[in-house]
Design an enzyme around this catalytic site. Structure first.
Site, mmCIF file in Angstrom:
data_model
loop_
_atom_site.group_PDB
_atom_site.id
_atom_site.type_symbol
_atom_site.label_atom_id
_atom_site.label_comp_id
_atom_site.label_asym_id
_atom_site.label_seq_id
_atom_site.Cartn_x
_atom_site.Cartn_y
_atom_site.Cartn_z
ATOM 1 N N ASN B 156 -26.656 -39.424 17.408
ATOM 2 C CA ASN B 156 -27.710 -39.978 15.921
ATOM 3 C C ASN B 156 -28.275 -39.023 15.488
ATOM 4 O O ASN B 156 -28.964 -39.615 14.269
ATOM 5 C CB ASN B 156 -28.466 -40.750 16.796
ATOM 6 C CG ASN B 156 -28.969 -41.014 18.118
ATOM 7 O OD1 ASN B 156 -28.502 -40.018 18.768
ATOM 8 N ND2 ASN B 156 -30.826 -40.353 18.502
ATOM 9 N N CYS B 332 -43.941 -33.563 16.788
ATOM 10 C CA CYS B 332 -45.050 -34.921 16.063
ATOM 11 C C CYS B 332 -44.736 -35.723 15.471
ATOM 12 O O CYS B 332 -44.866 -36.564 15.242
ATOM 13 C CB CYS B 332 -45.569 -34.136 14.870
ATOM 14 S SG CYS B 332 -46.951 -32.375 15.379
#
Lengths: 138, 408
Positions: B156, B332
């Protein structure tokens, strides 16, 4: 994640991006963080050796938008302060000003570390000369 | 044609419902709202016929011999849970060992971790720098207790396509059940459960321009007949493997989406590959120190994953997120605050994981969009490099690895 307007402003219009030559008179350099952690900040101050006042500050940051904003804000706050006053800048001040969410607090911690590192480097290199210059002036 | 913003290029996370799919679904919300399990009136017959048709359409997309081999679930995650936990529970007497890879999507890894806490043992076979798993590595990981091999068809993040037919052959040779997570591959590239020796195949509708909320698990009925323990008990729907009322409108949409994918696949994959290659060439030829992640050829035609050295991924997204939807392997941007384990598994160093950006093209992207995205990405990365201390050090000739960094 939604960013605060101040973070977006600093990201889009970062203040004081750049570098001073490391051996320039009165310059202190802090380089903190680590590439593998995704955050590195370089923060530099240029102090007037006669007055002990930070006349200019510059930064370069590898990191997320909040890290860039924290270091940009730090350079703004450093300019015009004395070295002793600069020591008083706390990461919580940065968190409050930029409205950083809890997951981004480490960005402000890193900015405080960068300030402290730049000040320490300045004192190592120029602290004595400042004292000499200061005593001559008095 | 004028560009419409924001541009979506995050098709590994989801896709838009094709208008033709939506059109097929609509009657099943209102007039044709029957329960497919109602055997004694026309509403039920109508719903059952619609689900049967969808089952056939979905089965055909993956080369299933019999539509009955398709078990509808709520999505890919449920299908993966049902496959791995279902086999683990059903074949507990036979063994407690599972072989999988280090770069499965979160559902696959998390199910395996769950089973490890229950006393199962799992071998996570590593991948090479190109993201390919070595079939010999899988062979070596197999023990006398292995009851399942579980390998994703295509990744993915980096789009790398695994040697599924070879793994299927190995599984058959060893008499071990083979589950394949086809979430990213089904509908995009040829997937054939018969030719590839896949015993269980999990996939989802919303990755193939169908609705969110429905997925499927293919469960082989012959050579071998695979049995799985159900995760959800109830009315015995879906041949007892997945109780719960089948969501007829979603299932009809899934069927229509599968039909469309099968019709347009050769043309669509060629078109997207040409667009992807254009985007890739543009970026790689315009910038220094950009690295393609994943295998250069054995890769989904619509996937592009690039690490932009010296800039952090979230800061790149922040510069683009008003006009462009893409994603990053940066810590992040993840819920766990860890950088992408997929990019890290390639052995490129975690700083390049923080710098990775994933583009996922889809049916509705245009060439104008690709050109715009390429140019804007280059602009934003260039701007960020100008404020990167690492880029500055590299330009000065400093080896960044030679610096003693103090990790927080």
């Amino acid at each position: 994640m939604a960013y605060s307007e101040k973070v977006i402003d600093h990201y889009n219009n970062p203040r004081n991006v750049g570098s001073f030559a490391k051996d320039l008179a009165g310059v202190g350099t802090g380089l903190v963080g680590a590439p593998e952690c995704g955050d590195v900040m370089k923060l530099q101050i240029r102090v007037n050796l006669n007055t002990g006042v930070i006349e200019d500050a510059k930064f370069k940051t590898f990191g997320c938008g909040s890290a860039i904003a924290s270091s940009s804000l730090a350079t703004e706050w450093l300019k015009g302060r004395s070295v002793d006053e600069a020591m008083k800048i706390k990461n919580t001040d940065i968190v409050n000003e930029l409205k950083l969410p809890p997951v981004k607090i480490h960005c402000s911690v890193l900015a405080e570390d960068a300030i402290k590192a730049a000040l320490a480097d300045y004192r190592d290199k120029w602290g004595k000369k400042e004292a000499v210059a200061g005593s001559k002036a008095s | 044609m004028a560009l419409k913003f924001p541009i979506f290029m995050d098709s590994h996370s989801t896709t838009a419902v094709d208008p033709r799919v939506l059109e097929a679904m609509i009657p099943y919300f209102t007039e044709k709202f029957g329960h497919p399990g109602s055997r004694n009136h026309p509403f039920g017959w109508e719903a059952e016929a619609a689900v049967d048709k969808a089952r056939e359409q979905v089965g055909k997309l993956i080369g299933a011999r019999d539509p009955k081999e398709v078990v509808f679930t709520s999505g890919g995650t449920e299908a993966i849970n049902l496959a791995i936990k279902g086999v683990a529970e059903m074949y507990r007497e036979k063994g407690n060992h599972i072989v999988t890879t280090a770069i499965e999507q979160r559902a696959g890894l998390d199910v395996c971790k769950h089973l490890e806490r229950q006393g199962y043992e799992v071998a996570y076979v590593p991948v090479g720098a190109d993201g390919l798993v070595d079939v010999e590595g899988i062979r070596k990981a197999i023990t006398g207790k292995t009851i399942l091999i579980s390998v994703m068809f295509a990744n993915n993040e980096i789009g790398t396509i695994q040697p599924i037919a070879e793994i299927g052959k190995l599984a058959k040779e060893k008499g071990i059940i083979f589950h394949c997570d086809g979430t990213q591959a089904v509908g995009k590239i040829p997937v054939d459960v018969e030719a590839m020796g896949i015993d269980l195949l999990s996939f989802t509708a919303h990755m193939i321009y169908g609705p969110k909320g429905v997925g499927a698990l293919y469960v082989r009925r012959k050579n071998p007949r695979v049995r799985i323990a159900p995760m959800i008990d109830g009315g015995g729907h879906e041949r007892g493997m997945r109780s719960g009322t089948v969501p007829v409108p979603l299932t009809v949409g899934f069927g229509k989406a599968a039909l469309l994918c099968r019709e347009v696949m050769p043309e669509e994959s060629a078109r997207l590959k040409a667009l992807r290659d254009k985007l890739q060439d543009k970026i790689l030829s315009s910038m220094d120190e950009v690295y393609l992640n994943g295998h250069p050829e054995k890769r989904l035609p619509h996937n592009l994953n690039i690490s932009f050295a010296y800039v952090e991924g979230e800061s790149v997204l922040m510069g683009l997120n008003k006009e462009l939807a893409i994603s990053s392997g940066s810590a992040c941007t993840s819920a766990t605050l860890e950088p992408s384990y997929v990019i890290a598994a390639l052995g490129v160093g975690s700083e390049l994981a923080h710098s990775s950006i994933r583009f996922g093209l889809h049916r509705f992207n245009t060439e104008e969009e690709v050109d715009y995205v390429g140019n804007r990405t280059i602009e934003v990365v260039s701007r960020l490099r100008e404020m990167s201390p690492l880029y500055e050090l590299a330009k000065e000739g400093v080896d960044i690895k030679s610096i003693q960094w103090k990790a927080q």
